[in-house]
Design an enzyme around this catalytic site. Structure first.
Site: not given
Ligand code: SDX
Length: 427
Positions: A306, A363
């Protein structure tokens, strides 16, 4: 006297006012930065940028705190209904009995859709994703109600808010009815808000249908937990689109589209498909967690991570508990829940997730409940949209209740510098 910060650029130093919120959050006010220094700031994804001051929702991501209008989500989930929570978000205070009854009655009065909407849905392919149908139908409401579109007229806003709260469940149900080739089920206004949705989704004209109180309560809880969440992607979309002074229906339609994305609300559908794939492929949770960590694999542990929560998402904790409760009451054994619990246990002990502060989000478990109550996976994000609607409305209203500019971010240009067009013969 507000606190000041100094910004030194070369030999120039300017003061920036420090803005402090009621929970002690602080911001640098850079409204005059460009006019004073010629500089803009750069913050892709807006991870460090506040777009507005708001009094609706507060999150402390480090401590896993979520409050709606100051009330902790745990207390609201435990003591309020979704319609009561919607009133709180939209009007700012918990309603008394009379206010709640009037709000509920007004919404009941508007649940039907114009008969011509049936033609609208019939024009869509059977396999149209319900989120596409819902965003299109929501925008189309503006064509049926041209009398209540002015975002600067409080009476027209009030009518549009009640119409939208009332009609989104009907819009969602029609999308589902169409996708399974069943007749459109008209609302039954004797039922509760959630009971009516369940009726429109799962009843047919030829069989009696009883709303299961366990399912009704579970869905009401899920809607409460999804109702608002500060300036997330879809809420920021509603504000940005709304800042052009387009009508509420169009702004909410944009929010539905933003929510559809798999990084945002679309994740709940991705989670259940991830769990089902693990079950069907017969791989272990450990196998999948290794895939989700690998840079060579595009798999992610959907429902984890998140932008704001760097600790447990309090909603995930409540939903996880509700999962066990609902499944037990329904007498349903869920292999998917077992896999989800295994994945969570593995990830919470795995350095990759720990160092990135990746925890289950809203989620991760919600789909297990949606699945157990018979909701098809492609309707999960529609359920999220129904839950989030009062939050979108509250945020849109708050923007219009205050002086606000049209949203128009700047950029840093990295393209070709000035050059002359050459005639096509010379290219
Ligand atoms: C919602 O914003 C809100 O409030 C949203 C929400 C709401 O109520 O409105 O809470 C609802 O959207 C919840 C999130 C649902 N999405 C997912 O579950 C999809 C999986 N999660 C990700 O795609 C990610 O964690 C995000 C999009 C939620 C957050 O992305 P960020 O903050 O931009 O973080 P990032 O993508 O830059 O990741 C940081 C690191 C990366 O690794 P490095 O490049 O540093 O090596 O963490 C890793 C990412 O690869 N990473 C994950 C991961 N989430 C982040 N690796 C594996 N699995 C994951 N789920």
């Amino acid at each position: 006297m507000p606190e000041k910060a100094e910004l030194r650029i070369g030999n120039e130093t300017i003061d920036l006012e420090v803005l402090e919120g009621s929970e002690g959050e602080r911001a640098l006010d850079i409204a005059e930065l460009r006019s004073k220094t010629g500089f803009i700031t750069m913050d892709p994804g807006y991870a460090n940028t506040g777009s507005c001051e708001s009094s609706i929702c507060f999150i402390n991501g480090e401590e896993g705190i979520l409050r709606y209008r100051g009330y902790p989500i745990e207390q609201i989930a435990d003591q309020c209904s979704f319609i009561e929570t919607s009133y709180l978000l939209v009007y700012g205070e918990l309603p008394n009995k009379e206010q709640l009854d009037n709000f509920r009655e007004s919404i009941r009065y508007h649940t039907m859709l114009h008969e011509d909407f049936r033609l609208f849905y019939r024009a869509l392919p059977k396999d149209a994703h319900p989120m596409a149908a819902c965003s299109a139908a929501c925008a189309a409401l503006a064509t049926f109600y041209p009398d209540s579109l002015d975002p600067r007229d409080s009476r027209e806003i009030e009518i549009s808010v009640h119409r939208l709260m009332a009609k989104l469940p009907t819009i969602a149900s029609y999308a589902y009815n169409h996708s399974v080739g069943q007749p459109f089920m008209s609302p039954d206004n004797r039922l509760s808000y959630v009971g009516n949705l369940l009726h429109m989704l799962f009843a047919t004209p030829c069989e009696p249908f009883e709303v299961d109180p366990v399912v009704e309560k579970a869905l009401d809880l899920l809607f409460i937990l999804h109702a608002d969440h500060e300036q997330n992607c879809s809420t920021s979309t509603v504000r940005l689109v709304g800042s052009s002074h387009v009508n509420l229906f169009a702004a909410i339609s944009a929010g539905i589209n933003a929510l559809w994305g798999p990084r945002h609300g679309g994740a709940n559908q991705e989670v259940i498909e991830m769990l089902q794939a693990i079950a069907e492929e017969g791989i272990t949770g450990k196998d999948f967690v290794e895939r989700a960590k690998s840079r060579d694999d595009t798999s992610r542990l959907m429902g984890f991570g998140h932008r704001v929560y760097k600790n447990f998402d309090p909603r995930a904790k409540i939903i996880k508990k509700a999962c066990f409760d609902v499944l037990q009451r329904l007498g349903v054994h869920s292999k998917l829940l077992e896999i989800a619990v295994e994945l969570e246990e593995l990830a919470l002990k795995d350095e990759y997730f720990v160092e990135r502060k990746l925890y289950p989000n809203v989620d991760f478990y919600s789909g297990v409940i949606y699945n157990a109550i018979g909701t098809p996976a492609n309707m999960f994000t529609v359920m999220f949209a129904i839950g989030r609607l009062p939050g979108w409305i509250a945020q849109w209203n708050e923007m219009h209740q205050h002086k606000h500019k049209i949203g128009r971010p700047r950029q840093i240009y990295q393209g070709p510098t000035a050059r002359d067009v050459t005639a096509i013969e010379g290219r």
